[in-house]
Write a protein that holds these residues in place. Structure first.
Motif, PDB file in Angstrom:
ATOM      1  N   SER A  27       0.902  -1.472   0.098  1.00  0.00           N
ATOM      2  CA  SER A  27      -0.163  -0.084  -0.150  1.00  0.00           C
ATOM      3  C   SER A  27       0.856   1.345   0.040  1.00  0.00           C
ATOM      4  O   SER A  27       0.460   2.493  -0.187  1.00  0.00           O
ATOM      5  CB  SER A  27      -0.798   0.129   1.059  1.00  0.00           C
ATOM      6  OG  SER A  27       0.003   0.017   2.208  1.00  0.00           O
ATOM      7  N   GLY A  28       2.213   1.132   0.236  1.00  0.00           N
ATOM      8  CA  GLY A  28       3.137   2.266   0.153  1.00  0.00           C
ATOM      9  C   GLY A  28       3.709   2.803   1.579  1.00  0.00           C
ATOM     10  O   GLY A  28       4.598   3.290   1.674  1.00  0.00           O
ATOM     11  N   HIS A  29       2.998   2.373   2.795  1.00  0.00           N
ATOM     12  CA  HIS A  29       3.679   2.656   3.987  1.00  0.00           C
ATOM     13  C   HIS A  29       4.530   1.643   4.104  1.00  0.00           C
ATOM     14  O   HIS A  29       4.707   0.826   3.827  1.00  0.00           O
ATOM     15  CB  HIS A  29       2.387   2.718   4.988  1.00  0.00           C
ATOM     16  CG  HIS A  29       1.826   1.604   5.174  1.00  0.00           C
ATOM     17  ND1 HIS A  29       0.556   1.307   4.555  1.00  0.00           N
ATOM     18  CD2 HIS A  29       1.984   0.590   6.465  1.00  0.00           C
ATOM     19  CE1 HIS A  29       0.123   0.079   5.281  1.00  0.00           C
ATOM     20  NE2 HIS A  29       0.788  -0.282   6.230  1.00  0.00           N
ATOM     21  N   SER A  30       5.369   1.972   5.384  1.00  0.00           N
ATOM     22  CA  SER A  30       6.228   1.117   5.738  1.00  0.00           C
ATOM     23  C   SER A  30       6.157   1.034   7.256  1.00  0.00           C
ATOM     24  O   SER A  30       5.813   2.036   7.936  1.00  0.00           O
ATOM     25  CB  SER A  30       7.835   1.709   5.415  1.00  0.00           C
ATOM     26  OG  SER A  30       7.825   1.600   4.093  1.00  0.00           O
ATOM     27  N   ASP A  31       6.697  -0.077   7.677  1.00  0.00           N
ATOM     28  CA  ASP A  31       6.844  -0.143   9.387  1.00  0.00           C
ATOM     29  C   ASP A  31       8.323  -0.799   9.632  1.00  0.00           C
ATOM     30  O   ASP A  31       9.050  -1.244   9.335  1.00  0.00           O
ATOM     31  CB  ASP A  31       6.095  -1.498   9.888  1.00  0.00           C
ATOM     32  CG  ASP A  31       4.647  -1.130   9.910  1.00  0.00           C
ATOM     33  OD1 ASP A  31       4.187   0.034   9.695  1.00  0.00           O
ATOM     34  OD2 ASP A  31       3.829  -2.388   9.341  1.00  0.00           O
ATOM     35  N   LEU A  32       8.796   0.558  10.676  1.00  0.00           N
ATOM     36  CA  LEU A  32      10.065   0.390  10.961  1.00  0.00           C
ATOM     37  C   LEU A  32      10.031  -0.387  12.274  1.00  0.00           C
ATOM     38  O   LEU A  32       9.199  -0.162  13.303  1.00  0.00           O
ATOM     39  CB  LEU A  32      10.706   1.765  11.439  1.00  0.00           C
ATOM     40  CG  LEU A  32      12.145   1.873  11.958  1.00  0.00           C
ATOM     41  CD1 LEU A  32      13.242   0.983  11.050  1.00  0.00           C
ATOM     42  CD2 LEU A  32      12.678   3.077  12.216  1.00  0.00           C
ATOM     43  N   ILE A  33      10.672  -1.575  12.433  1.00  0.00           N
ATOM     44  CA  ILE A  33      10.449  -2.517  13.746  1.00  0.00           C
ATOM     45  C   ILE A  33      11.799  -2.839  14.473  1.00  0.00           C
ATOM     46  O   ILE A  33      12.835  -2.913  13.596  1.00  0.00           O
ATOM     47  CB  ILE A  33       9.681  -3.708  13.429  1.00  0.00           C
ATOM     48  CG1 ILE A  33      10.444  -4.590  12.231  1.00  0.00           C
ATOM     49  CG2 ILE A  33       8.164  -3.194  12.789  1.00  0.00           C
ATOM     50  CD1 ILE A  33       9.798  -5.799  12.174  1.00  0.00           C
ATOM     51  N   THR A  34      11.761  -3.139  15.595  1.00  0.00           N
ATOM     52  CA  THR A  34      12.737  -3.839  16.282  1.00  0.00           C
ATOM     53  C   THR A  34      12.336  -5.164  16.668  1.00  0.00           C
ATOM     54  O   THR A  34      10.953  -5.002  17.212  1.00  0.00           O
ATOM     55  CB  THR A  34      13.557  -2.802  17.382  1.00  0.00           C
ATOM     56  OG1 THR A  34      12.590  -2.678  18.379  1.00  0.00           O
ATOM     57  CG2 THR A  34      14.218  -1.584  16.837  1.00  0.00           C
ATOM     58  N   PHE A  35      12.864  -6.229  16.871  1.00  0.00           N
ATOM     59  CA  PHE A  35      12.314  -7.345  17.348  1.00  0.00           C
ATOM     60  C   PHE A  35      13.152  -8.438  18.234  1.00  0.00           C
ATOM     61  O   PHE A  35      14.534  -7.999  17.893  1.00  0.00           O
ATOM     62  CB  PHE A  35      11.678  -8.107  16.229  1.00  0.00           C
ATOM     63  CG  PHE A  35      12.508  -8.520  15.088  1.00  0.00           C
ATOM     64  CD1 PHE A  35      13.038  -9.590  15.024  1.00  0.00           C
ATOM     65  CD2 PHE A  35      12.577  -7.153  13.934  1.00  0.00           C
ATOM     66  CE1 PHE A  35      13.802  -9.996  13.647  1.00  0.00           C
ATOM     67  CE2 PHE A  35      13.667  -7.648  13.002  1.00  0.00           C
ATOM     68  CZ  PHE A  35      14.203  -9.060  12.693  1.00  0.00           C
ATOM     69  N   SER A  36      12.830  -9.473  18.570  1.00  0.00           N
ATOM     70  CA  SER A  36      13.751 -10.521  18.982  1.00  0.00           C
ATOM     71  C   SER A  36      13.212 -11.827  18.553  1.00  0.00           C
ATOM     72  O   SER A  36      11.914 -11.787  18.226  1.00  0.00           O
ATOM     73  CB  SER A  36      13.788 -10.531  20.584  1.00  0.00           C
ATOM     74  OG  SER A  36      12.390 -10.676  21.064  1.00  0.00           O
ATOM     75  N   ASP A  37      13.840 -12.890  18.499  1.00  0.00           N
ATOM     76  CA  ASP A  37      13.279 -14.150  18.272  1.00  0.00           C
ATOM     77  C   ASP A  37      13.308 -15.114  19.375  1.00  0.00           C
ATOM     78  O   ASP A  37      13.799 -14.689  20.503  1.00  0.00           O
ATOM     79  CB  ASP A  37      14.076 -14.738  16.868  1.00  0.00           C
ATOM     80  CG  ASP A  37      15.377 -15.038  17.242  1.00  0.00           C
ATOM     81  OD1 ASP A  37      16.180 -15.180  18.344  1.00  0.00           O
ATOM     82  OD2 ASP A  37      16.326 -14.693  16.207  1.00  0.00           O
TER      83      ASP A  37
END
Length: 180
Positions: A27-37
């Motif tokens: 759709s054009g938007h973005s998500d900036l994420i930090t994460f762990s596994d």
């Protein structure tokens, strides 16, 4: 990594072990994420920040702009080289005119690296590139030649700082030739 029906996920691990990613949605938007596994056994703060397309471009420019600024700063520290910006005003001689060829007017060894118009950069513009008020010219050359170019862009006249009246700037190693 492709996310079917969603978009694309790009991830990387920082030097200190942090995990960061960007999900670019169709759709054009973005998500900036930090994460762990699952292998992370420590308490990790998770962050997700939704960015519009314009916000994502702004963030990219801010992050990438640092490298560009550092590169320009390193170049500016070279002896004899000046990189400067000239913003065109309505009353400037160059406003509405083609960029032209300053070497034909006697200023040799100066380069217009780009013309920035709004959010668009026009790299290595040709002499017939028309300049308008609000444009920013990125110019590189010796400090004296940059000053001469800026004087010409403002007034349409070249001020010669050489000892010989009317002498033409010459490339390094060449002698100055009188104007005809």
């Amino acid at each position: 990594m492709k996310l079917p029906g969603v978009g694309v996920l790009h991830t990387f691990i920082t030097d200190d072990g942090g995990k960061c990613g960007v999900i670019t949605h169709r759709s054009g938007h973005s998500d900036l994420i930090t994460f762990s596994d699952e292998s992370d056994d420590k308490d990790v703060t998770k962050v997700s920040l939704r960015l519009s397309e314009d916000e994502a471009h702004t963030l990219a420019e801010l992050l990438g702009g640092t490298r560009i600024t550092e590169s320009l700063s390193a170049l500016e520290q070279m002896p004899g080289l000046s990189i400067d910006w000239f913003t065109v005003d309505y009353d400037d001689h160059i406003a509405g005119q083609p960029l032209g060829d300053l070497s034909a007017k006697g200023v040799v060894g100066l380069t217009v690296v780009a013309v920035v118009r709004g959010e668009t950069a026009n790299p290595a513009p040709s002499g017939d590139f028309r300049v308008f008020p609000g444009d920013t010219l990125v110019v590189a050359g010796s400090p004296e030649k940059v000053a001469k170019a800026f004087a010409f862009y403002r007034s349409g006249a070249l001020k010669h700082a050489t000892a010989v009246a009317g002498a033409v700037d010459s490339p390094p190693g060449a002698s100055a030739l009188p104007r005809e």
